[in-house]
Design an enzyme around this catalytic site. Structure first.
Site, mmCIF file in Angstrom:
data_model
loop_
_atom_site.group_PDB
_atom_site.id
_atom_site.type_symbol
_atom_site.label_atom_id
_atom_site.label_comp_id
_atom_site.label_asym_id
_atom_site.label_seq_id
_atom_site.Cartn_x
_atom_site.Cartn_y
_atom_site.Cartn_z
ATOM 1 N N ARG A 167 11.051 99.388 34.224
ATOM 2 C CA ARG A 167 11.733 98.663 33.150
ATOM 3 C C ARG A 167 11.117 97.293 33.072
ATOM 4 O O ARG A 167 10.991 96.628 34.089
ATOM 5 C CB ARG A 167 13.223 98.540 33.516
ATOM 6 C CG ARG A 167 14.040 97.680 32.563
ATOM 7 C CD ARG A 167 14.657 98.523 31.479
ATOM 8 N NE ARG A 167 15.307 97.705 30.447
ATOM 9 C CZ ARG A 167 14.644 97.165 29.432
ATOM 10 N NH1 ARG A 167 13.336 97.304 29.361
ATOM 11 N NH2 ARG A 167 15.277 96.481 28.512
ATOM 12 N N ASP A 194 -4.971 90.273 33.018
ATOM 13 C CA ASP A 194 -3.847 90.141 33.967
ATOM 14 C C ASP A 194 -4.021 91.101 35.148
ATOM 15 O O ASP A 194 -3.100 91.840 35.510
ATOM 16 C CB ASP A 194 -2.508 90.402 33.243
ATOM 17 C CG ASP A 194 -1.317 90.024 34.128
ATOM 18 O OD1 ASP A 194 -0.245 90.642 33.988
ATOM 19 O OD2 ASP A 194 -1.488 89.150 35.002
#
Ligand SMILES: Cc1ccc(-n2nc(C(C)(C)C)cc2NC(=O)NCCO)cc1
Length: 340
Positions: free
Chosen positions: A31, A155
């Site tokens: 999530r 990233d």
């Protein structure tokens, strides 16, 4: 209504629904700000090969910019060490978008933490050297493919390096992915907001980004790979730095993170990094650190040999110190690092 009603009815009758093909109720495994991920298996009627899949329900509804970008990007990319998009499901009624991926049992963040905790309770379960070499080779292969297609990751960190598990035919294979937050902002200078409970870490951010560099580069990805290599060897984030809770800064300048980098690497001299004075935040750097004399005796070699017994003449140290060159122009390309 622009489409003929009867034609629409035929289309929607024929469209495969994600809930018909996959069982994912109550099987959420992730999530984040990007949406939620379910671990799932195809229903017998589905035409997907047997095995585990990850279904990502994209946050928001309709074809958002980030959904478009992710689908457009992933459908063009095909490499064994890059996550592969298997299928896209558009639920027209709810305007929901679902992306189907092969399920990766592991990621480097969890693997490193598992071994770090195992070490603490003295069971010598440290990562075997060949494991580190294999993971590094696969990451560099995947990044070389992305960079040669002019895709920058931006990233890279252990959590974004997935590893296929024992139940997969690709057991032990690295899949470079991007699971989250930073993807929402394409420019390095956008304010980091707390839209995700997990605080963004700066531990893998290249020094030029912390000093206000305006564009991501391939060298920024290679710095992060250097940080990951050191972490695989030592089980600790090389540039670990406590995070203030409320990271709402809009400035890319992070004094604590820079302080940590200098206390490992030493302070960059004019010879080390000619272009340093041209970076936007150079003024802040001088104000906070002066000439950096207090870091004169620090170096990566000193850090790695004193803390982990790594020899400064070893080939792995040579590669690590090239990847972690303070001057981005001195870092190797992914191809050069592979050759090393
Ligand atoms: C908005 C957006 C989100 C994720 C990606 N993205 N990019 C990549 C690279 C490794 C090819 C760079 C991979 C992904 N997406 C994913 O890894 N998705 C799986 C879990 O969210 C692209 C765009």
């Amino acid at each position: 209504a622009w489409m003929d009603a009867d034609f629409r009815r035929q289309l929607s009758a024929r469209r495969e629904r994600v809930e018909d093909a996959f069982e994912f109720e109550g099987r959420k495994v992730g999530r984040g700000s990007y949406g939620q991920v379910f671990k799932t298996k195809p229903r017998s009627c589905a035409d997907a090969p047997a095995g585990d899949y990850a279904l990502k329900q994209i946050e928001g509804s309709g074809l958002s910019m980030s959904a478009c970008r992710e689908i457009a990007l992933l459908r063009e990319l095909k490499h064994p060490n890059v996550i592969s998009l298997k299928q896209v499901y558009l639920a027209h009624e709810t305007r929901q978008i679902w992306l189907l991926f092969d399920y990766a049992e592991h990621d480097l963040w969890r693997m490193i933490n598992f071994h770090a905790s195992a070490k603490k309770c003295n069971s010598q379960v440290s990562l075997p050297p060949n494991f580190t070499k294999s993971i590094m080779h696969q990451i560099l292969c995947g990044i070389h493919y992305l960079h040669s297609n002019w895709v920058l990751h931006r990233d890279l960190k252990p959590a974004n390096i997935l590893v296929m598990g024992a139940t997969s035919p690709e057991r032990g294979r690295v899949k470079i992915a991007d699971l989250g937050l930073a993807r929402l902002f394409h420019q390095p200078l956008t304010p980091l907001t707390e839209i995700d409970p997990v605080v963004v870490t700066f531990w893998y951010r290249a020094p030029e980004l912390l000093l206000g560099a305006r564009h991501y580069t391939k060298a920024i990805d290679l710095w992060a790979i250097g940080c990951i290599m050191a972490e695989l060897i030592t089980d600790k984030p090389l540039f670990y730095c406590k995070q203030e809770e409320d990271i709402k800064t809009s400035s890319p300048y992070n004094r604590d993170q820079l302080e940590r980098i200098f206390s490992v690497m030493g302070f960059p001299s004019q010879q080390d990094w000619r272009d340093l004075p041209h970076l936007p935040k150079y003024g802040d750097l001088v104000r906070n650190f002066g000439t950096g004399q207090q870091y004169a005796r620090f170096s990566l070699g000193r850090h790695m040999s004193r803390s982990f017994g790594m020899s400064e003449t070893s080939p792995e140290f040579r590669l690590l110190s090239r990847l972690l060159a303070m001057d981005p122009l001195r870092r190797p390309s992914a191809r050069e690092a592979l050759e090393d």
